[in-house]
Design a protein around this motif. Structure first.
Motif, PDB file in Angstrom:
ATOM      1  N   MET A 255       0.843  -1.197   0.000  1.00 47.17           N
ATOM      2  CA  MET A 255       0.000   0.000   0.000  1.00 47.17           C
ATOM      3  C   MET A 255       0.880   1.249   0.000  1.00 47.17           C
ATOM      4  SD  MET A 255      -2.949  -1.462   0.029  1.00 47.17           S
ATOM      5  CE  MET A 255      -4.177  -0.226   0.476  1.00 47.17           C
ATOM      6  N   GLY A 256       1.770   1.333  -0.963  1.00 47.70           N
ATOM      7  CA  GLY A 256       2.630   2.498  -1.045  1.00 47.70           C
ATOM      8  C   GLY A 256       3.721   2.395  -0.013  1.00 47.70           C
ATOM      9  N   SER A 257       3.593   3.173   1.051  1.00 47.48           N
ATOM     10  CA  SER A 257       4.684   3.284   2.010  1.00 47.48           C
ATOM     11  C   SER A 257       4.672   2.193   3.071  1.00 47.48           C
ATOM     12  CB  SER A 257       4.592   4.642   2.682  1.00 47.48           C
ATOM     13  OG  SER A 257       3.297   4.809   3.224  1.00 47.48           O
ATOM     14  N   LEU A 258       3.681   1.340   3.066  1.00 45.61           N
ATOM     15  CA  LEU A 258       3.659   0.229   4.021  1.00 45.61           C
ATOM     16  C   LEU A 258       2.873  -0.937   3.433  1.00 45.61           C
ATOM     17  CD1 LEU A 258       0.585   0.411   5.137  1.00 45.61           C
ATOM     18  CD2 LEU A 258       1.527   1.955   6.815  1.00 45.61           C
TER      19      LEU A 258
ATOM     20  N   ARG B 101      -3.205   4.102  -3.783  1.00 41.84           N
ATOM     21  CA  ARG B 101      -3.287   3.137  -2.679  1.00 41.84           C
ATOM     22  C   ARG B 101      -2.273   3.425  -1.577  1.00 41.84           C
ATOM     23  NH1 ARG B 101       0.322  -1.317  -4.467  1.00 41.84           N
ATOM     24  NH2 ARG B 101       0.754  -0.885  -6.637  1.00 41.84           N
ATOM     25  N   VAL B 102      -1.912   4.697  -1.461  1.00 42.50           N
ATOM     26  CA  VAL B 102      -0.986   5.100  -0.405  1.00 42.50           C
ATOM     27  C   VAL B 102      -1.791   5.517   0.835  1.00 42.50           C
ATOM     28  CG1 VAL B 102       0.843   6.686   0.274  1.00 42.50           C
ATOM     29  CG2 VAL B 102       0.687   5.892  -2.100  1.00 42.50           C
ATOM     30  N   ILE B 103      -1.644   4.771   1.914  1.00 44.95           N
ATOM     31  CA  ILE B 103      -2.338   5.106   3.155  1.00 44.95           C
ATOM     32  C   ILE B 103      -1.664   6.331   3.765  1.00 44.95           C
ATOM     33  CG2 ILE B 103      -2.917   4.304   5.486  1.00 44.95           C
ATOM     34  CD1 ILE B 103      -2.811   1.424   4.365  1.00 44.95           C
TER      35      ILE B 103
ATOM     36  N   SER C 287       6.111   7.629   7.324  1.00 47.00           N
ATOM     37  CA  SER C 287       5.467   7.738   6.019  1.00 47.00           C
ATOM     38  C   SER C 287       3.981   8.065   6.111  1.00 47.00           C
ATOM     39  CB  SER C 287       5.646   6.435   5.270  1.00 47.00           C
ATOM     40  OG  SER C 287       5.200   5.372   6.090  1.00 47.00           O
ATOM     41  N   LEU C 288       3.419   8.115   7.318  1.00 45.00           N
ATOM     42  CA  LEU C 288       2.020   8.491   7.456  1.00 45.00           C
ATOM     43  C   LEU C 288       1.793   9.139   8.812  1.00 45.00           C
ATOM     44  CD1 LEU C 288       0.986   6.178   9.494  1.00 45.00           C
ATOM     45  CD2 LEU C 288       0.477   4.889   7.464  1.00 45.00           C
TER      46      LEU C 288
ATOM     47  N   PHE D  96      -7.039   7.873   2.613  1.00 43.61           N
ATOM     48  CA  PHE D  96      -6.360   8.032   1.328  1.00 43.61           C
ATOM     49  C   PHE D  96      -6.690   9.411   0.761  1.00 43.61           C
ATOM     50  CE2 PHE D  96      -7.121   3.575   1.993  1.00 43.61           C
ATOM     51  CZ  PHE D  96      -5.991   2.934   1.520  1.00 43.61           C
TER      52      PHE D  96
END
Lengths: 151, 151
Positions: free
Chosen positions: A68-71, B9-11, B70-71, B101
């Protein structure tokens, strides 16, 4: 408590408990337009050497990972043996289980967290590393998993 | 369903419900060796224009954000008015609520997800953008939040 207990604050995985890993993997693949990930069993008891609440357990789980991108999202379908996975699924139903962080020095980290009021809940080995779930729920409102990969 | 419903799809956030945002913020700050984040109220009802299950609501929440690499981790302490935050906290207790998202085109995305079996649960505005919680739980085992920021 001083400094960062984990030496890291990058969340590398979010773990979700599911009853049917095939079905949920398929739903994620369709939703995000990606290939359905292949699930696999965690290692056999003699390799995993799982301990849950201080007792040896034969627990295994089916795992599937989605990038999911960064994880990664980790889908977990546990078997019936005693584990934090089985316990949480039985008590709370499907859904969120933990966030994971990569750490160095598993034994020392488990001891450090223990001294700071965060006891070990479950640990085990996998091919290429080891993991530990620490009982951080009361303070942080999530379980934290430590991951140490061999170099 | 074809392609990626979100176009991404980057959380970007993990949302956690808490009963006492001050206490949990402090626990995170100590655990990760960072400064305690300052919480703030979501916008007043006339700005937020919150809708929950199709009805207008005066719901507000205290929010605090922690940068986790990253989040972001978002801590949410809801008030007593009807919201997905209040409902989930009352039904499931403290802990995980959603993953978020960033998307483009909120109206179109809400319609697209609706057509694919994922109805709108709650939406609202904030200074600089808008959000929507989509009811993806049955398939994905998590709620998904859409965030659209003005440019």
């Amino acid at each position: 408590m001083d400094g960062n207990l984990l030496g890291n604050r990058v969340i590398t995985q979010i773990g979700l408990l599911v009853n049917d890993i095939d079905k949920t993997s398929e739903a994620y693949a369709r939703f995000f337009g990606v290939e359905k990930p292949q699930w696999f069993w965690t290692d056999a008891p003699e390799v995993a050497r799982t301990e849950f609440r201080g007792a040896s357990s034969d627990a295994r789980a089916k795992l599937a990972f989605l990038d999911m991108g960064s994880l990664q999202l980790e889908l977990i379908e546990p078997d019936a043996n005693p584990s934090t996975w089985r316990e949480s699924l039985d008590q709370n139903g499907e859904g969120f289980h933990h966030i994971a962080f990569v750490i160095d020095g598993m034994k020392e980290k488990i001891e450090l967290l223990g001294r700071n009021g965060y006891p070990l809940l479950q640990k085990g080995e996998y091919t290429g590393g080891r993991y530990a779930y620490m009982d951080t729920f009361q303070d942080l409102k999530v379980l934290i998993e430590l991951l140490e990969n061999d170099r």
